[in-house]
Write a protein that holds these residues in place. Structure first.
Motif, PDB file in Angstrom:
ATOM      1  N   LEU A   1       0.823  -1.205   0.000  1.00 31.80           N
ATOM      2  CA  LEU A   1       0.000   0.000   0.000  1.00 31.80           C
ATOM      3  C   LEU A   1       0.862   1.263   0.000  1.00 31.80           C
ATOM      4  CD1 LEU A   1      -2.829   1.233   0.173  1.00 31.80           C
ATOM      5  CD2 LEU A   1      -2.649   1.073   2.670  1.00 31.80           C
ATOM      6  N   THR A   2       1.916   1.268   0.816  1.00 28.67           N
ATOM      7  CA  THR A   2       2.788   2.445   0.888  1.00 28.67           C
ATOM      8  C   THR A   2       3.505   2.688  -0.430  1.00 28.67           C
ATOM      9  OG1 THR A   2       3.125   2.033   3.253  1.00 28.67           O
ATOM     10  CG2 THR A   2       4.677   3.503   2.156  1.00 28.67           C
ATOM     11  N   LEU A   3       4.072   1.630  -1.021  1.00 30.53           N
ATOM     12  CA  LEU A   3       4.790   1.786  -2.288  1.00 30.53           C
ATOM     13  C   LEU A   3       3.847   2.195  -3.413  1.00 30.53           C
ATOM     14  CD1 LEU A   3       7.211  -1.276  -2.095  1.00 30.53           C
ATOM     15  CD2 LEU A   3       7.771   1.136  -1.758  1.00 30.53           C
ATOM     16  N   ALA A   4       2.614   1.648  -3.429  1.00 27.36           N
ATOM     17  CA  ALA A   4       1.661   2.013  -4.476  1.00 27.36           C
ATOM     18  C   ALA A   4       1.273   3.478  -4.376  1.00 27.36           C
ATOM     19  CB  ALA A   4       0.428   1.124  -4.387  1.00 27.36           C
ATOM     20  N   ILE A   5       1.045   3.966  -3.149  1.00 28.90           N
ATOM     21  CA  ILE A   5       0.679   5.372  -2.968  1.00 28.90           C
ATOM     22  C   ILE A   5       1.825   6.290  -3.397  1.00 28.90           C
ATOM     23  CG2 ILE A   5       0.142   7.129  -1.236  1.00 28.90           C
ATOM     24  CD1 ILE A   5      -1.411   4.999   0.281  1.00 28.90           C
ATOM     25  N   LEU A   6       3.043   5.951  -2.992  1.00 30.26           N
ATOM     26  CA  LEU A   6       4.183   6.784  -3.356  1.00 30.26           C
ATOM     27  C   LEU A   6       4.463   6.745  -4.858  1.00 30.26           C
ATOM     28  CD1 LEU A   6       6.586   5.953  -0.386  1.00 30.26           C
ATOM     29  CD2 LEU A   6       5.204   8.000  -0.712  1.00 30.26           C
ATOM     30  N   PHE A   7       4.273   5.577  -5.465  1.00 28.85           N
ATOM     31  CA  PHE A   7       4.497   5.456  -6.903  1.00 28.85           C
ATOM     32  C   PHE A   7       3.487   6.300  -7.680  1.00 28.85           C
ATOM     33  CE2 PHE A   7       3.600   3.371 -10.962  1.00 28.85           C
ATOM     34  CZ  PHE A   7       4.871   3.322 -11.525  1.00 28.85           C
ATOM     35  N   LEU A   8       2.221   6.196  -7.309  1.00 22.28           N
ATOM     36  CA  LEU A   8       1.200   6.990  -7.984  1.00 22.28           C
ATOM     37  C   LEU A   8       1.387   8.475  -7.728  1.00 22.28           C
ATOM     38  CD1 LEU A   8      -1.955   4.769  -7.314  1.00 22.28           C
ATOM     39  CD2 LEU A   8      -0.688   5.012  -9.458  1.00 22.28           C
ATOM     40  N   TRP A   9       1.778   8.819  -6.516  1.00 23.51           N
ATOM     41  CA  TRP A   9       2.000  10.225  -6.183  1.00 23.51           C
ATOM     42  C   TRP A   9       3.129  10.808  -7.029  1.00 23.51           C
ATOM     43  CZ3 TRP A   9       2.951  12.178  -0.485  1.00 23.51           C
ATOM     44  CH2 TRP A   9       2.925  13.578  -0.488  1.00 23.51           C
ATOM     45  N   SER A  10       4.198  10.035  -7.213  1.00 21.88           N
ATOM     46  CA  SER A  10       5.334  10.525  -7.988  1.00 21.88           C
ATOM     47  C   SER A  10       4.980  10.699  -9.458  1.00 21.88           C
ATOM     48  CB  SER A  10       6.517   9.556  -7.843  1.00 21.88           C
ATOM     49  OG  SER A  10       6.936   9.468  -6.497  1.00 21.88           O
ATOM     50  N   ASN A  11       4.151   9.800  -9.988  1.00 19.36           N
ATOM     51  CA  ASN A  11       3.815   9.866 -11.413  1.00 19.36           C
ATOM     52  C   ASN A  11       2.677  10.829 -11.709  1.00 19.36           C
ATOM     53  OD1 ASN A  11       5.354   7.572 -13.076  1.00 19.36           O
ATOM     54  ND2 ASN A  11       4.942   6.791 -11.021  1.00 19.36           N
ATOM     55  N   LEU A  12       1.802  11.078 -10.749  1.00 18.40           N
ATOM     56  CA  LEU A  12       0.661  11.954 -10.971  1.00 18.40           C
ATOM     57  C   LEU A  12       0.846  13.330 -10.357  1.00 18.40           C
ATOM     58  CD1 LEU A  12      -2.244   9.412 -10.266  1.00 18.40           C
ATOM     59  CD2 LEU A  12      -1.292  10.095 -12.483  1.00 18.40           C
ATOM     60  N   SER A  13       2.065  13.621  -9.872  1.00 19.69           N
ATOM     61  CA  SER A  13       2.291  14.905  -9.200  1.00 19.69           C
ATOM     62  C   SER A  13       2.084  16.084 -10.134  1.00 19.69           C
ATOM     63  CB  SER A  13       3.714  14.946  -8.625  1.00 19.69           C
ATOM     64  OG  SER A  13       4.673  14.758  -9.669  1.00 19.69           O
ATOM     65  N   SER A  14       2.409  15.901 -11.433  1.00 22.37           N
ATOM     66  CA  SER A  14       2.237  17.005 -12.381  1.00 22.37           C
ATOM     67  C   SER A  14       0.768  17.266 -12.691  1.00 22.37           C
ATOM     68  CB  SER A  14       2.989  16.696 -13.681  1.00 22.37           C
ATOM     69  OG  SER A  14       2.514  15.490 -14.252  1.00 22.37           O
ATOM     70  N   PHE A  15      -0.080  16.268 -12.531  1.00 20.87           N
ATOM     71  CA  PHE A  15      -1.503  16.435 -12.824  1.00 20.87           C
ATOM     72  C   PHE A  15      -2.277  17.012 -11.638  1.00 20.87           C
ATOM     73  CE2 PHE A  15      -0.019  13.025 -15.594  1.00 20.87           C
ATOM     74  CZ  PHE A  15      -0.448  13.464 -16.842  1.00 20.87           C
ATOM     75  N   ILE A  16      -1.808  16.738 -10.439  1.00 19.28           N
ATOM     76  CA  ILE A  16      -2.533  17.204  -9.250  1.00 19.28           C
ATOM     77  C   ILE A  16      -1.901  18.452  -8.644  1.00 19.28           C
ATOM     78  CG2 ILE A  16      -3.370  14.894  -8.689  1.00 19.28           C
ATOM     79  CD1 ILE A  16      -1.166  14.622  -6.666  1.00 19.28           C
ATOM     80  N   ASN A  17      -0.900  18.995  -9.363  1.00 15.95           N
ATOM     81  CA  ASN A  17      -0.236  20.238  -8.943  1.00 15.95           C
ATOM     82  C   ASN A  17       0.367  20.141  -7.544  1.00 15.95           C
ATOM     83  OD1 ASN A  17      -0.940  21.560 -11.367  1.00 15.95           O
ATOM     84  ND2 ASN A  17      -2.971  22.097 -10.528  1.00 15.95           N
ATOM     85  N   LYS A  18       0.977  19.029  -7.288  1.00 10.33           N
ATOM     86  CA  LYS A  18       1.684  18.831  -6.024  1.00 10.33           C
ATOM     87  C   LYS A  18       3.057  18.256  -6.313  1.00 10.33           C
ATOM     88  CE  LYS A  18      -2.165  18.275  -2.796  1.00 10.33           C
ATOM     89  NZ  LYS A  18      -2.764  17.404  -1.735  1.00 10.33           N
ATOM     90  N   SER A  19       4.019  18.676  -5.490  1.00  6.29           N
ATOM     91  CA  SER A  19       5.387  18.207  -5.693  1.00  6.29           C
ATOM     92  C   SER A  19       5.502  16.745  -5.274  1.00  6.29           C
ATOM     93  CB  SER A  19       6.364  19.060  -4.877  1.00  6.29           C
ATOM     94  OG  SER A  19       6.046  18.991  -3.489  1.00  6.29           O
TER      95      SER A  19
END
Length: 224
Positions: A89-107
């Motif tokens: 769960l932790t790795l999936a959240i971090l992976f998605l966060w890193s790849n979708l950061s440009s779409f959600i306007n978050k670093s």
């Protein structure tokens, strides 16, 4: 209303006021303790947590331990699947966060560069070595037969642990000990006079009973 800065100063000065009050009273403390309770526990963050000086941190630790105990003991969750699912769960959240950061306007998340230094490893190794040597020395001195009080204390403690261990599962026993560790210092601090009085009375009665036993080392100690 009280100014938050003043309230923080009062909370910070509370442990020192309690220690000064305890040091003034020259009574005999439990287990032969000479320092105030907060100082005996290290006077640091650990002492603040055990004595609930930091209520949020202490409460969070107690709630976390309770949740873990409920997961493993009552719900029947196993340790290895729990660790694997948590990492997934932790790795999936971090992976998605890193790849979708440009779409959600978050670093993207930034991971600290954690590396164990050689100095830290040496300190840990020295600490473990000192603790193991002290434990071996304690056991060796106990088996010499010179300190009957220490010998009987260890034997009685092991017997109590064996009896209690037969009543509970290992994880439940660890949880109970953890809760006692997190609550007993606070309860003792609030009722220190009463506990010290009963502890001293019980210790004197136990020593009177031991002195009546026909044991040669007790007689030798009494003569000296």
């Amino acid at each position: 209303m009280v100014d938050p800065a003043v309230e923080d100063q009062i909370m910070a000065a509370e442990p020192q006021l309690i220690e000064d009050k305890q040091s003034v009273s020259g009574r005999r403390h439990l287990f032969g303790r000479r320092k105030p309770l907060h100082a005996a526990l290290g006077s640091g963050k650990t002492a603040d947590i055990l004595l609930w000086r930091q209520k949020q941190m202490s409460g969070a630790i107690l709630v976390s331990a309770t949740v873990i105990w409920l997961l493993f003991e009552r719900i029947g969750y196993h340790l290895l699947p729990f660790l694997c699912h948590f990492l997934i769960l932790t790795l999936a959240i971090l992976f998605l966060w890193s790849n979708l950061s440009s779409f959600i306007n978050k670093s993207p998340p930034k991971f600290p560069d954690i590396r164990l230094s050689q100095e830290m490893c040496d300190c840990i190794a020295l600490l473990l070595k000192d603790q193991i040597n002290e434990g071996c020395l304690y056991l060796r001195e106990m088996t010499t037969g010179r300190d009957i009080k220490r010998f009987l204390t260890v034997i009685f403690t092991l017997w109590v642990v064996s009896v209690i261990g037969g009543w509970f599962e290992f994880l439940t026993l660890v949880y109970i000990l953890f809760v006692v560790l997190l609550t007993a210092p606070l309860l003792y601090e609030r009722n220190e006079n009463l506990v010290d009085a009963y502890g001293e009375k019980a210790g004197n009665e136990i020593m009177e009973v031991l002195q009546k036993l026909p044991l040669p080392f007790l007689k030798n100690n009494k003569q000296h």
